[in-house]
Design an enzyme around this catalytic site. Structure first.
Site, PDB file in Angstrom:
ATOM      1  N   ARG A   1      -0.199   8.963   0.439  1.00  0.00           N
ATOM      2  CA  ARG A   1      -1.337   8.857   1.442  1.00  0.00           C
ATOM      3  C   ARG A   1      -0.634   8.275   2.840  1.00  0.00           C
ATOM      4  O   ARG A   1      -1.117   8.650   3.845  1.00  0.00           O
ATOM      5  CB  ARG A   1      -2.588   8.371   0.943  1.00  0.00           C
ATOM      6  CG  ARG A   1      -2.698   7.088   0.765  1.00  0.00           C
ATOM      7  CD  ARG A   1      -3.771   6.808   0.273  1.00  0.00           C
ATOM      8  NE  ARG A   1      -3.858   5.342  -0.243  1.00  0.00           N
ATOM      9  CZ  ARG A   1      -3.667   4.778  -1.426  1.00  0.00           C
ATOM     10  NH1 ARG A   1      -3.471   5.701  -2.185  1.00  0.00           N
ATOM     11  NH2 ARG A   1      -3.599   3.728  -1.601  1.00  0.00           N
ATOM     12  N   ASN A   2       0.126   7.391   2.466  1.00  0.00           N
ATOM     13  CA  ASN A   2       0.812   6.578   3.719  1.00  0.00           C
ATOM     14  C   ASN A   2       2.198   6.797   3.991  1.00  0.00           C
ATOM     15  O   ASN A   2       2.836   6.177   4.616  1.00  0.00           O
ATOM     16  CB  ASN A   2       0.691   5.151   3.346  1.00  0.00           C
ATOM     17  CG  ASN A   2      -0.852   4.701   3.290  1.00  0.00           C
ATOM     18  OD1 ASN A   2      -1.654   5.110   3.990  1.00  0.00           O
ATOM     19  ND2 ASN A   2      -1.196   3.681   2.444  1.00  0.00           N
TER      20      ASN A   2
ATOM     21  N   ASP B   1       0.784  -1.283   0.122  1.00  0.00           N
ATOM     22  CA  ASP B   1       0.003  -0.018  -0.151  1.00  0.00           C
ATOM     23  C   ASP B   1       0.784   1.200   0.082  1.00  0.00           C
ATOM     24  O   ASP B   1       0.746   2.249   0.830  1.00  0.00           O
ATOM     25  CB  ASP B   1      -0.895   0.073   1.509  1.00  0.00           C
ATOM     26  CG  ASP B   1      -2.264   0.789   0.992  1.00  0.00           C
ATOM     27  OD1 ASP B   1      -2.319   1.630   0.271  1.00  0.00           O
ATOM     28  OD2 ASP B   1      -2.884   1.030   2.123  1.00  0.00           O
TER      29      ASP B   1
ATOM     30  N   ASP C   1       1.130   3.099   7.731  1.00  0.00           N
ATOM     31  CA  ASP C   1       0.010   2.002   7.663  1.00  0.00           C
ATOM     32  C   ASP C   1       0.352   0.622   6.998  1.00  0.00           C
ATOM     33  O   ASP C   1       0.623   0.490   5.850  1.00  0.00           O
ATOM     34  CB  ASP C   1      -1.018   2.648   6.451  1.00  0.00           C
ATOM     35  CG  ASP C   1      -2.440   2.289   6.272  1.00  0.00           C
ATOM     36  OD1 ASP C   1      -2.655   1.073   6.728  1.00  0.00           O
ATOM     37  OD2 ASP C   1      -3.408   2.731   5.954  1.00  0.00           O
TER      38      ASP C   1
END
Length: 533
Positions: free
Chosen positions: A249-250, A245, A263
């Site tokens: 955003r992480n 992932d 995350d």
């Protein structure tokens, strides 16, 4: 002294070894209510409640005997025990301090429920919500933290979500790297809570998309973040983990110049000689960031994380744009495999960095560089720094004043005009090469080439990689490349489940649905039995 229900075992154990006076401190200050909770208790914690080292040794021996005939029935430890690395029991030497099993990587402990106070909501995920919090240490100091709480339904935690939550805890317990978010401990309350390091500046994606007057991130800073990210991912790969992932955003900003990978909800251990993890059922994955083999087979490896690194690089230099925005999800695999399309070069991205991204997007996983090798490639592609030696006010040129720091994005010795970013104004544009002195050029005007780029493997399928839109004809790129995240994806009928399917004739044709992170890959058909999540 009235013992609490469920903790009689502790009182009996302490009485047997003449340590009953520590019953309340262990129960209330260390939050120990079951034998397994001692796995998170350190000698320093016992020092803090006044238990000396000889008493700690007696306690360790008593715990070992107690556990030899004890089988946990606690739902937390039945699941967490299946994910945690095996611990070898050792008998402490007569003069050695208590050595309770402790995860690698420093402070990972049980935290009393009352020691953590939750504040504003920072975000939510597939199985939890994250709040800003304050952790009060036994000594009275307060530490700002992030608190991730398990989302609990009316009938208690859902099995799948609980398993994901505890899997993330067990993975983070064993990670210690300057660019990986740190886990401080676990609160065994209602709900379950992970207490993590707080990254006060939020996500990199939020910073990239922040509206004016927030200035854009300098190109040199983006390159620094890429180097930090490559180092963190090399660390995860060396520990046999695949992130699955990786996206801006992480990536969290611990400081203006430091990012942390976060995350770990989709992190899985790599299995087998091939070092792959294959999904065994419909689970959410970030479709637009995934490598072709992940979309086609649900297969993930360090090489698929490298592919995601290339997409994350593209996000950084495109100002946080959505990759493949406006392209229906079922067409992305066709674009990648049949059309050999790749995301186009963003304006802020140099040819050298784009060539690196194209190598990350090689069709075959074996052709992609490792993260360790990427660290060296990033050093080679690092944009040179220069300084303006005369004012530039010509129409159409990047405005600069004498002394302005300039980051060179593109330039060659036979070109009179170069492209760069003014470190004072953060503006990007072309300027006369004679107006800038490179930092390592000894004070003379810039005359050497900035980058020599040889075609990367992924470039063989591109007609051009320069920024001239009249010349660059990337094969059948999506028409809505520049659109942001509010562009709705094409939806098929059956609105509630947002179902989609491949059109006839597309390889890997199957069905699935969209979740929080993107596409939920279905169970592959006709193949061997796959390990479950």
């Amino acid at each position: 002294m009235l013992p609490e229900v469920g903790s009689l075992w502790l009182l009996r154990l302490l009485r047997d070894i003449q340590l009953a006076q520590f019953y309340r401190p262990i129960l209330e200050e260390l939050n120990v209510t079951r034998p397994e909770h001692f796995d998170f208790v350190r000698p320093e914690d016992l020092d803090g409640i006044g238990m000396g080292r000889p008493a700690q040794r007696r306690l360790a021996e008593a715990l070992k005997k107690h556990r030899s005939g004890f089988k946990s029935k606690n739902w937390v430890y039945k699941i967490l025990g299946g994910f945690a690395p095996e611990q070898k029991e050792t008998t402490p030497a007569p003069d050695s301090p208590l050595t309770l099993p402790e995860p690698e990587g420093g402070l990972k402990c049980l935290i009393p429920d009352g020691a953590v106070c939750r504040g504003e909501l920072l975000g939510s995920g597939c199985f939890g919500v994250v709040h800003r919090g304050l952790w009060t240490l036994p000594g009275g100091q307060s530490v700002p933290v992030a608190v991730k709480s398990l989302r609990v339904g009316p009938e208690g935690p859902v099995g799948t979500e609980l398993g994901d939550f505890l899997r993330e805890v067990s993975i983070m317990m064993n990670l210690e790297h300057p660019h990986v978010l740190r886990l401080h401990g676990l609160v065994l309350g209602q709900p379950l809570q992970m207490v993590m390091e707080l990254a006060p500046l939020g996500s990199l994606h939020a910073r990239l998309t922040a509206p004016p007057p927030t200035p854009p991130l300098p190109v040199a800073r983006l390159c620094l973040f890429l180097r930090q990210l490559a180092g963190a991912m090399a660390y995860l790969g060396a520990r046999g983990l695949v992130h699955r992932d990786l996206a801006t955003r992480n990536l969290l900003l611990a400081s203006p110049r430091t990012i942390k990978v976060a995350d770990f909800g989709l992190v899985r251990p790599l299995r087998g000689a091939r070092g792959r993890y294959v999904m065994g059922g419909p689970r959410p994955i970030p479709y637009a960031w995934c490598a072709p083999e992940s979309l086609r087979q649900g297969a993930f490896s360090s090489a698929s994380d490298v592919w995601m690194f290339g997409v994350t690089l593209w996000e950084m230099f495109s100002g946080g744009e959505e990759p493949w925005a406006g392209v229906p999800p079922y067409l992305i695999l066709q674009r990648l495999e049949q059309d050999r399309a790749r995301l186009p070069r963003p304006p802020l991205c140099s040819r050298a960095l784009y060539a690196l991204a194209l190598r990350c997007w090689a069709p075959h996983p074996a052709d992609r560089p490792s993260f360790s090798y990427l660290e060296g490639l990033l050093q080679e592609a690092w944009p040179p720094e220069g300084r303006c030696v005369r004012d530039v006010t010509e129409p159409g040129a990047l405005r600069m004043q004498t002394g302005d720091p300039i980051t060179i994005i593109e330039g060659s010795p036979d070109s009179a005009a170069w492209k760069g970013q003014n470190g004072r104004t953060f503006k990007v544009g072309s300027f006369p090469a004679s107006a800038v002195t490179l930092a390592d050029a000894g004070g003379s005007p810039a005359t050497r080439p900035v980058h020599r780029v040889s075609p990367a493997q992924g470039e063989r399928h591109q007609e051009s990689v320069d920024g001239d839109r009249g010349k660059a004809k990337l094969r059948d790129l999506p028409p809505a490349w520049g659109q942001r995240r509010n562009v709705p994806l094409q939806r098929m009928k059956g609105g509630a489940e947002r179902a989609w399917s491949h059109p006839p004739g597309v390889p890997g044709s199957t069905q699935g649905h969209w979740g929080r992170r993107g596409f939920c890959h279905p169970e592959p058909q006709g193949g061997p039995a796959l390990p479950s999540e």
